[in-house]
Design a protein around this motif. Structure first.
Motif, PDB file in Angstrom:
ATOM      1  N   ASN A 173       2.406   1.088  -6.652  1.00 34.55           N
ATOM      2  CA  ASN A 173       1.671   0.367  -7.493  1.00 34.55           C
ATOM      3  C   ASN A 173       1.683  -1.319  -7.039  1.00 34.55           C
ATOM      4  OD1 ASN A 173       0.644   2.076  -9.764  1.00 34.55           O
ATOM      5  ND2 ASN A 173       2.779   2.706  -9.774  1.00 34.55           N
ATOM      6  N   ILE A 174       0.795  -1.682  -7.110  1.00 32.63           N
ATOM      7  CA  ILE A 174       0.718  -3.286  -6.851  1.00 32.63           C
ATOM      8  C   ILE A 174      -0.194  -3.945  -7.895  1.00 32.63           C
ATOM      9  CG2 ILE A 174       0.109  -5.117  -5.247  1.00 32.63           C
ATOM     10  CD1 ILE A 174       0.167  -3.011  -2.936  1.00 32.63           C
ATOM     11  N   LYS A 175       0.591  -4.524  -8.787  1.00 34.89           N
ATOM     12  CA  LYS A 175      -0.398  -5.550  -9.829  1.00 34.89           C
ATOM     13  C   LYS A 175      -1.256  -4.417 -10.755  1.00 34.89           C
ATOM     14  CE  LYS A 175       0.207  -9.854  -7.626  1.00 34.89           C
ATOM     15  NZ  LYS A 175      -0.226 -11.242  -7.190  1.00 34.89           N
ATOM     16  N   GLY A 176      -0.622  -3.348 -11.010  1.00 38.10           N
ATOM     17  CA  GLY A 176      -1.455  -2.406 -11.928  1.00 38.10           C
ATOM     18  C   GLY A 176      -2.415  -1.454 -11.276  1.00 38.10           C
ATOM     19  N   GLU A 177      -2.465  -1.728  -9.844  1.00 43.62           N
ATOM     20  CA  GLU A 177      -3.339  -0.864  -9.031  1.00 43.62           C
ATOM     21  C   GLU A 177      -2.723   0.104  -8.113  1.00 43.62           C
ATOM     22  OE1 GLU A 177      -7.471  -1.099  -6.334  1.00 43.62           O
ATOM     23  OE2 GLU A 177      -6.440  -3.042  -6.975  1.00 43.62           O
ATOM     24  N   GLU A 178      -3.378   1.385  -8.088  1.00 39.97           N
ATOM     25  CA  GLU A 178      -2.745   2.193  -7.277  1.00 39.97           C
ATOM     26  C   GLU A 178      -3.098   2.205  -5.942  1.00 39.97           C
ATOM     27  OE1 GLU A 178      -2.793   6.169  -9.038  1.00 39.97           O
ATOM     28  OE2 GLU A 178      -1.541   5.701 -10.781  1.00 39.97           O
ATOM     29  N   TYR A 179      -2.317   2.234  -4.894  1.00 46.47           N
ATOM     30  CA  TYR A 179      -2.505   2.103  -3.505  1.00 46.47           C
ATOM     31  C   TYR A 179      -2.052   3.300  -2.872  1.00 46.47           C
ATOM     32  CZ  TYR A 179      -4.387  -2.702  -3.411  1.00 46.47           C
ATOM     33  OH  TYR A 179      -5.087  -3.716  -3.669  1.00 46.47           O
ATOM     34  N   CYS A 180      -2.718   4.241  -2.072  1.00 50.45           N
ATOM     35  CA  CYS A 180      -2.303   5.641  -1.349  1.00 50.45           C
ATOM     36  C   CYS A 180      -2.172   5.194   0.256  1.00 50.45           C
ATOM     37  CB  CYS A 180      -3.380   6.416  -1.803  1.00 50.45           C
ATOM     38  SG  CYS A 180      -3.347   7.166  -3.327  1.00 50.45           S
ATOM     39  N   LEU A 181      -1.166   6.030   0.556  1.00 50.17           N
ATOM     40  CA  LEU A 181      -0.956   6.171   2.000  1.00 50.17           C
ATOM     41  C   LEU A 181      -2.253   6.703   2.624  1.00 50.17           C
ATOM     42  CD1 LEU A 181       1.035   5.750   4.539  1.00 50.17           C
ATOM     43  CD2 LEU A 181       1.687   8.035   4.128  1.00 50.17           C
ATOM     44  N   THR A 182      -2.676   6.082   3.512  1.00 48.50           N
ATOM     45  CA  THR A 182      -4.274   6.408   3.898  1.00 48.50           C
ATOM     46  C   THR A 182      -4.255   6.474   5.419  1.00 48.50           C
ATOM     47  OG1 THR A 182      -4.981   5.256   1.997  1.00 48.50           O
ATOM     48  CG2 THR A 182      -6.699   5.669   3.986  1.00 48.50           C
TER      49      THR A 182
END
Length: 350
Positions: A248-257
Motif C-alpha cells: 500500500n502506498i498512500k491508500g492505493e494498492e501497488y502490485c508486483l508486476t
C-alpha cells in the motif's frame, strides 16, 4: 563517525561510500553525501550511475546529496578517463543532478580542455544553486541496458496476468522469475529460477537474503534494503492475495508486476529548477549519430512552465543567449553523438 565529527563543532563535509542506492533514504541523517552506484571508470559505469540516480531525487537537498562518483577527465595519465565529449557531458550532467563535483584526476596534470570544463562558472553556479533540488529526467528512459528486466510495481488491476505469481515467484504470462542481482543489488526478472535467490514473505515483509523489499519514491521500482532502514515504511509491508503480491502506498494498492523489457533510450532530457525561477536543462545523446532532440510544449510544462510564456534560452557552454521562444512551441537542438550533451539555462522573459 557522524557523531564524532559533529562534536568537533567544525564544518566538516562527511562523504559516505556504499556503492549502492540503499543509502539514499537515510543518507541525510548520516552524512552530507552518499554514493549511489558503483565506481565510474568507464562510460558504461557513468550511464549506470545516471540511471541509478534518476529515481532518487527525493532524497537530495541542502546538506545532503546523492553522489554518483567522482568526475572523469580526459588525461591519459589518469587511472581512468573519458573522451572529451563524454567527460564534459559527465560534468554537465552532474551539475544538473546536484551531485558533488569531485575531480577524479591529478589536478597538477589537468589538460587545458579539462581545466576549461571544470572552471565553467555558469555550470558551477547551476550545481551550487541554493534552492538545492536535484534535477529530474523529464524525457527518455534508462540509458544503459543492464541485461535484465528490473522489477517494478504498478497499481493493482483486476484480471491482470502480469500481476499473478506462483510460490516460486514465477509469472507464467511472461515466463519470468523474480530474482536478485547480487552484484548490482537489484531485483530483476529472468527466465531461469535460481533457488539461492528465493523470495519469501514473513510477517508481511518481502525478504531476499534477509533484506526487506520496499518501493522507491517513484512508485515504480522496488529495492532490497537492510530491514531496520525501512521497518516503518508503508511500502515495506507486503500481502499475498491469490498470487498477487501487493503493498500500500498512500491508500492505493501497488502490485508486483512483470513487464517486458523496456527499450534502452539513446537520448535524455533532464531539468533542474533553480532558486531564481529559471531551469537548467541538459539534452544528452548517447546514439552513434548526431540527434535533434525535441522539447515540445508538454516537455516545457514538465519543467514547471505553463505553456504560454516567452522564454529566453541561454547556452551555458557558449556563454550566450541563443534564442527567444514563445510557448506553445518547441526547442530541438542538434546534439553531437556518442555521449554528447548541450546544457541550457531557460527562464521567462520579464
Amino acid at each position: 563517525m557522524r557523531d564524532a565529527l559533529n562534536q568537533t563543532n567544525r564544518p566538516i563535509y562527511f562523504s559516505l561510500c556504499g556503492w549502492n542506492t540503499w543509502y539514499a533514504p537515510v543518507g541525510a541523517s548520516l552524512g552530507n553525501s552518499w554514493r549511489i552506484a558503483g565506481d565510474c571508470n568507464t562510460w558504461s559505469n557513468v550511464l549506470n550511475a545516471i540511471d541509478s540516480n534518476a529515481p532518487l531525487y527525493h532524497y537530495a537537498g541542502p546538506g545532503g546529496w546523492n553522489d554518483p562518483d567522482m568526475l572523469l577527465g580526459t588525461s591519459a595519465r589518469a587511472a581512468s578517463s573519458l573522451t572529451k565529449t563524454r567527460s564534459r557531458t559527465m560534468f554537465n550532467q552532474w551539475a544538473v543532478m546536484a551531485a558533488p563535483l569531485l575531480i577524479g584526476s591529478n589536478i597538477l596534470h589537468l589538460p587545458p580542455y579539462d581545466l576549461e570544463t571544470y572552471s565553467n562558472t555558469e555550470i558551477i553556479a547551476v550545481n551550487q544553486d541554493r534552492l538545492g533540488v536535484q534535477g529530474v529526467r523529464i524525457e527518455g528512459g534508462n540509458l544503459k541496458n543492464i541485461g535484465s528486466i528490473v522489477a517494478v510495481v504498478e497499481p493493482c488491476t483486476e484480471n491482470n496476468p502480469s500481476q499473478v505469481w506462483d510460490a516460486e515467484f514465477k509469472n507464467d504470462h511472461h515466463s519470468l522469475y523474480m530474482s536478485f542481482d547480487i552484484t548490482n543489488r537489484n531485483l530483476i526478472y529472468g527466465t531461469v529460477f535460481d533457488k539461492d535467490h528465493r523470495f519469501k514473505i514473513e510477517n508481511n515483509k518481502l525478504l531476499i537474503h534477509n533484506l526487506c523489499v520496499s518501493v522507491l519514491p517513484d512508485r515504480k521500482h522496488i529495492y532490497p534494503y537492510e530491514c531496520h532502514l525501512v521497518e516503518d515504511q508503508e511500502s515495506s509491508f507486503w500481502f499475498n492475495e491469490q498470487g498477487r503480491f501487493y503493498t500500500n502506498i498512500k491508500g492505493e494498492e501497488y502490485c508486483l508486476t512483470a513487464l517486458p523489457a523496456e527499450m534502452v533510450s539513446t537520448t535524455n532530457i533532464w531539468a533542474r529548477k533553480l532558486y531564481d525561477g529559471s531551469v537548467a536543462v541538459i539534452f544528452l545523446n548517447n546514439h552513434d549519430e548526431p540527434a535533434q532532440i525535441e522539447c515540445n510544449t508538454e516537455c516545457f510544462k514538465k519543467m514547471g512552465f505553463d505553456g504560454t510564456e516567452i522564454l529566453n534560452i541561454r547556452d551555458l557552454e557558449l556563454h550566450k543567449n541563443i534564442q527567444t521562444l514563445q510557448l506553445p512551441g518547441k526547442f530541438d537542438p542538434t546534439v553531437e553523438p556518442l555521449g554528447g550533451s548541450n546544457i541550457y539555462l531557460i527562464g521567462k522573459v520579464q
